[in-house]
Design an enzyme around this catalytic site. Structure first.
Site, PDB file in Angstrom:
ATOM      1  CB  THR A   1      -8.721   6.440   5.531  1.00 41.00           C
ATOM      2  OG1 THR A   1      -7.439   6.597   6.129  1.00 41.00           O
ATOM      3  CG2 THR A   1      -8.751   5.098   5.098  1.00 41.00           C
TER       4      THR A   1
ATOM      5  CB  SER B   1       0.360   9.475   7.561  1.00 43.45           C
ATOM      6  OG  SER B   1      -0.678   8.961   8.266  1.00 43.45           O
TER       7      SER B   1
ATOM      8  CE  LYS C   1      -3.039  -0.210   3.102  1.00 43.95           C
ATOM      9  NZ  LYS C   1      -4.069  -0.120   3.889  1.00 43.95           N
TER      10      LYS C   1
ATOM     11  CG  ASN D   1     -10.915   8.032  10.647  1.00 41.06           C
ATOM     12  OD1 ASN D   1     -10.103   7.810   9.562  1.00 41.06           O
ATOM     13  ND2 ASN D   1     -10.945   9.292  11.095  1.00 41.06           N
TER      14      ASN D   1
ATOM     15  CG  ASP E   1      -6.142   0.089  12.158  1.00 45.83           C
ATOM     16  OD1 ASP E   1      -5.940   0.504  10.867  1.00 45.83           O
ATOM     17  OD2 ASP E   1      -6.379  -1.012  12.588  1.00 45.83           O
TER      18      ASP E   1
ATOM     19  CE  LYS F   1      -2.591  -1.346  11.077  1.00 43.14           C
ATOM     20  NZ  LYS F   1      -3.042  -0.065  10.053  1.00 43.14           N
TER      21      LYS F   1
HETATM   22  P1  NDP Z   1     -12.399   2.824  14.253  1.00 40.26           P
HETATM   23  O1  NDP Z   1     -11.949   2.222  15.397  1.00 40.26           O
HETATM   24  O2  NDP Z   1     -12.717   4.504  14.012  1.00 40.26           O
HETATM   25  O3  NDP Z   1     -13.722   2.158  13.591  1.00 40.26           O
HETATM   26  C1  NDP Z   1     -13.982   0.781  13.325  1.00 40.26           C
HETATM   27  C2  NDP Z   1     -15.421   0.663  12.993  1.00 40.26           C
HETATM   28  O4  NDP Z   1     -15.319  -0.801  12.537  1.00 40.26           O
HETATM   29  C3  NDP Z   1     -16.409   0.786  14.404  1.00 40.26           C
HETATM   30  O5  NDP Z   1     -17.591   0.924  13.662  1.00 40.26           O
HETATM   31  C4  NDP Z   1     -16.449  -0.584  14.985  1.00 40.26           C
HETATM   32  O6  NDP Z   1     -17.425  -0.910  15.467  1.00 40.26           O
HETATM   33  C5  NDP Z   1     -16.373  -1.443  13.592  1.00 40.26           C
HETATM   34  N1  NDP Z   1     -15.661  -2.786  14.003  1.00 40.26           N
HETATM   35  C6  NDP Z   1     -14.404  -2.853  14.309  1.00 40.26           C
HETATM   36  N2  NDP Z   1     -14.274  -4.150  14.600  1.00 40.26           N
HETATM   37  C7  NDP Z   1     -15.321  -4.983  14.418  1.00 40.26           C
HETATM   38  C8  NDP Z   1     -15.755  -6.036  14.231  1.00 40.26           C
HETATM   39  N3  NDP Z   1     -14.951  -7.356  14.605  1.00 40.26           N
HETATM   40  N4  NDP Z   1     -16.820  -6.430  13.639  1.00 40.26           N
HETATM   41  C9  NDP Z   1     -17.844  -5.659  13.008  1.00 40.26           C
HETATM   42  N5  NDP Z   1     -17.353  -4.243  13.262  1.00 40.26           N
HETATM   43  C10 NDP Z   1     -16.304  -3.902  13.867  1.00 40.26           C
HETATM   44  O7  NDP Z   1     -11.339   2.378  12.898  1.00 40.26           O
HETATM   45  P2  NDP Z   1     -11.107   2.923  11.499  1.00 40.26           P
HETATM   46  O8  NDP Z   1     -12.323   3.526  10.827  1.00 40.26           O
HETATM   47  O9  NDP Z   1      -9.772   3.854  11.660  1.00 40.26           O
HETATM   48  O10 NDP Z   1     -10.747   1.558  10.717  1.00 40.26           O
HETATM   49  C11 NDP Z   1     -11.641   0.780  10.058  1.00 40.26           C
HETATM   50  C12 NDP Z   1     -10.825   0.155   8.928  1.00 40.26           C
HETATM   51  O11 NDP Z   1     -10.166   0.892   8.277  1.00 40.26           O
HETATM   52  C13 NDP Z   1      -9.876  -1.064   9.590  1.00 40.26           C
HETATM   53  O12 NDP Z   1      -9.691  -2.041   8.842  1.00 40.26           O
HETATM   54  C14 NDP Z   1      -8.684  -0.249   9.424  1.00 40.26           C
HETATM   55  O13 NDP Z   1      -7.430  -1.040   9.674  1.00 40.26           O
HETATM   56  C15 NDP Z   1      -8.839   0.328   8.019  1.00 40.26           C
HETATM   57  N6  NDP Z   1      -8.024   1.407   7.886  1.00 40.26           N
HETATM   58  C16 NDP Z   1      -8.085   2.598   8.560  1.00 40.26           C
HETATM   59  C17 NDP Z   1      -7.272   3.693   8.137  1.00 40.26           C
HETATM   60  C18 NDP Z   1      -7.078   5.028   8.994  1.00 40.26           C
HETATM   61  O14 NDP Z   1      -6.637   6.030   8.460  1.00 40.26           O
HETATM   62  N7  NDP Z   1      -8.231   5.149  10.206  1.00 40.26           N
HETATM   63  C19 NDP Z   1      -6.280   3.963   6.956  1.00 40.26           C
HETATM   64  C20 NDP Z   1      -6.499   2.578   6.178  1.00 40.26           C
HETATM   65  C21 NDP Z   1      -7.414   1.533   6.404  1.00 40.26           C
HETATM   66  P3  NDP Z   1     -17.670  -0.823  17.281  1.00 40.26           P
HETATM   67  O15 NDP Z   1     -17.761   0.712  17.522  1.00 40.26           O
HETATM   68  O16 NDP Z   1     -18.733  -1.764  17.598  1.00 40.26           O
HETATM   69  O17 NDP Z   1     -16.219  -1.356  17.609  1.00 40.26           O
END
Ligand code: NDP
Length: 446
Positions: free
Chosen positions: A211, A378, A115, A242, A167, A127
């Site tokens: 993102t 970033s 990536k 996020n 993350d 990571k």
């Molecule tokens: P957040 O913690 O802000 O949000 C995560 C979201 O996913 C929440 O709504 C959470 O629900 C849900 N979630 C987490 N675990 C599970 C699960 N096991 N089953 C169902 N829902 C789940 O994280 P981000 O938005 O930052 O990250 C989301 C994804 O994007 C991840 O895969 C991350 O690796 C990827 N990502 C993030 C980046 C970033 O800049 N933040 C960059 C690139 C990729 P709940 O509130 O119930 O936990």
């Protein structure tokens, strides 16, 4: 020949890394697309680049002991996997979630290598995280955990060594506590040691949005390649953190109706279109559950314990977590006529789901390309820190838009060049791998 070698490397990786199914899945996805490249570049096989790229350069696992609000000592496991530094300092987020284990951090670190290469910037892949569950913890507990975590991690990172970010479970608040503790320990304000910082103390305007916005820029290019635009389309999004929040915002800005959001308890289906202000109030401000949204939003329904993929849509963006879209979900999406699926989360689609989507001719945007906008921004934050500057929001987001366009055109052109037009997964894997492999060859055996 290349096929046999690929298969034998994959079997070796599986045998050497037992009980790490997510890591096996990420490696399988990449290796299974590299055959056409290896046929043209046999030196990658001769110099054992595949074997080397699948072995992290360094893995650190450490105890994180801290006291909760009752004075009880809690023990968690922290880790950082510094996977590959051929293109620059290690770079990749930190995840705080009870499901975190070494295999999950390794899959994320492995993906991050390619990536980061696709962004065109100089960043290696890494990571980290901890099996800490932030849910239900007070602000003071979060702070003590972050301080304890950084008290070990600080000796392994630095702006020329390794630059973590957020993350799942690590957002602006956590980055603040982590940065404060790093600053205290090293007695220096090294702004470039972490990204995702607050705007007043070294953060880049636009990093929070990057993102989610980036995924939507990417899917717009996927649609444009098929003569379509987002305007007037129906989208389903999973997650409510996020990535999901800013994907929803940008989709709505570009004229799509967003029908869903979700969290680990279930999904909301809102036929009138997600009310983003209400969603943010519930999830960001109150740190509540997605069912609280439904309770305050007439016409919305709660799909308990379910993902949103049964809701008919034109575009689907999984933005929550790994393996949240399986083959059955993919078949549902296809039967409802989905045009494009782009991955906001890391590895949200199972290998079987990707096969179903690609076989049905659905445009598929793989995570390492579609969600690269976060790490790319970033990289822009690091540039601003190095120059002691702060760009405007428009400058940073304009740059992000150009990077996403480049990533899309690189993936599309590479797919074409290697005989699979439209296969963005193959294009992303080959283009990302090639850049890393060439740097590794240049650096000699290590
Ligand atoms: P957040 O913690 O802000 O949000 C995560 C979201 O996913 C929440 O709504 C959470 O629900 C849900 N979630 C987490 N675990 C599970 C699960 N096991 N089953 C169902 N829902 C789940 O994280 P981000 O938005 O930052 O990250 C989301 C994804 O994007 C991840 O895969 C991350 O690796 C990827 N990502 C993030 C980046 C970033 O800049 N933040 C960059 C690139 C990729 P709940 O509130 O119930 O936990």
């Amino acid at each position: 020949m290349a096929d046999d070698r690929l298969e034998s490397v994959l079997q070796q990786v599986i045998a050497r890394n037992p009980a790490e199914p997510e890591f096996h899945q990420a490696v399988t996805e990449v290796l299974h697309t590299l055959q056409p490249l290896l046929a043209r570049r046999p030196e990658y096989l001769d110099q054992r680049i595949l074997e080397r790229v699948c072995e992290p350069e360094r893995q650190v696992i450490f105890r994180v002991a801290w006291q909760d609000d009752r004075g009880v000592t809690q023990v968690n496991r922290g880790m950082r996997v510094q996977f590959n530094s051929a293109l620059g300092p290690y770079k990749g987020g930190l995840r705080f979630h009870p499901s975190v284990n070494l295999g999950i951090i390794k899959f994320l670190g492995f993906e991050q290598i390619f990536k980061n290469a696709l962004t065109g910037l100089g960043m290696g892949g890494a990571k980290g995280g901890a099996d800490f569950d932030p849910k239900g913890r007070s602000d003071a507990e979060i702070m003590r955990f972050c301080q304890a975590f950084m008290t070990e991690l600080f000796r392994h990172i630095g702006d020329h060594t390794d630059v973590p970010a957020g993350d799942i479970g690590v957002g602006g608040r956590e980055v603040g506590y982590l940065f404060g503790q790093y600053k205290r320990l090293v007695n220096a304000f090294e702004a470039g040691v972490l990204t995702g910082k607050g705007i007043g103390w070294g953060g880049a305007l636009g990093r929070t949005e990057a993102t989610g916005y980036g995924v939507v820029f990417f899917v717009s290019h996927m649609l444009a390649a098929r003569g379509r635009s987002l305007d007037g389309l129906r989208a389903t999004v999973s997650g409510s953190g996020n990535v999901a929040t800013y994907a929803i915002a940008k989709l709505q800005e570009l004229g799509a109706t967003v029908l869903s959001a979700s969290d680990s308890s279930g999904s909301v289906h809102d036929p009138a279109g997600i009310d983003l202000a209400l969603l943010r109030q519930v999830k960001e401000v109150e740190r509540g559950r997605i069912s609280d949204y439904v309770a305050r939003r007439p016409g919305a329904t709660f799909l308990q314990g379910a993902r949103p993929w049964s809701i008919p849509c034109d575009v689907a963006l999984p933005c929550a977590t790994q393996n949240e879209l399986d083959a059955a979900d993919a078949r549902l999406l296809v039967s409802n006529g989905v045009l494009a699926v782009a991955e906001g989360a890391n590895m949200p689609s199972s290998l079987e789901a990707i096969e179903v989507l690609q076989a049905a001719g659905v445009a598929f945007g793989p995570a390492k390309a579609a969600n690269a906008g976060g790490v790319a921004t970033s990289g822009l934050e690091m540039q601003q820190n190095a120059a002691r500057q702060q760009w405007t929001f428009e400058q940073t987001v304009g740059q992000l838009a150009r990077i996403m366009e480049n990533i899309h055109s690189t993936c599309a052109a590479t797919a074409e060049q290697f005989g699979s037009p439209g296969n963005l997964l193959l294009g992303a894997n080959i283009a990302g791998f090639q850049r890393v492999a060439d740097a590794m060859l240049a650096h000699g055996v290590m």
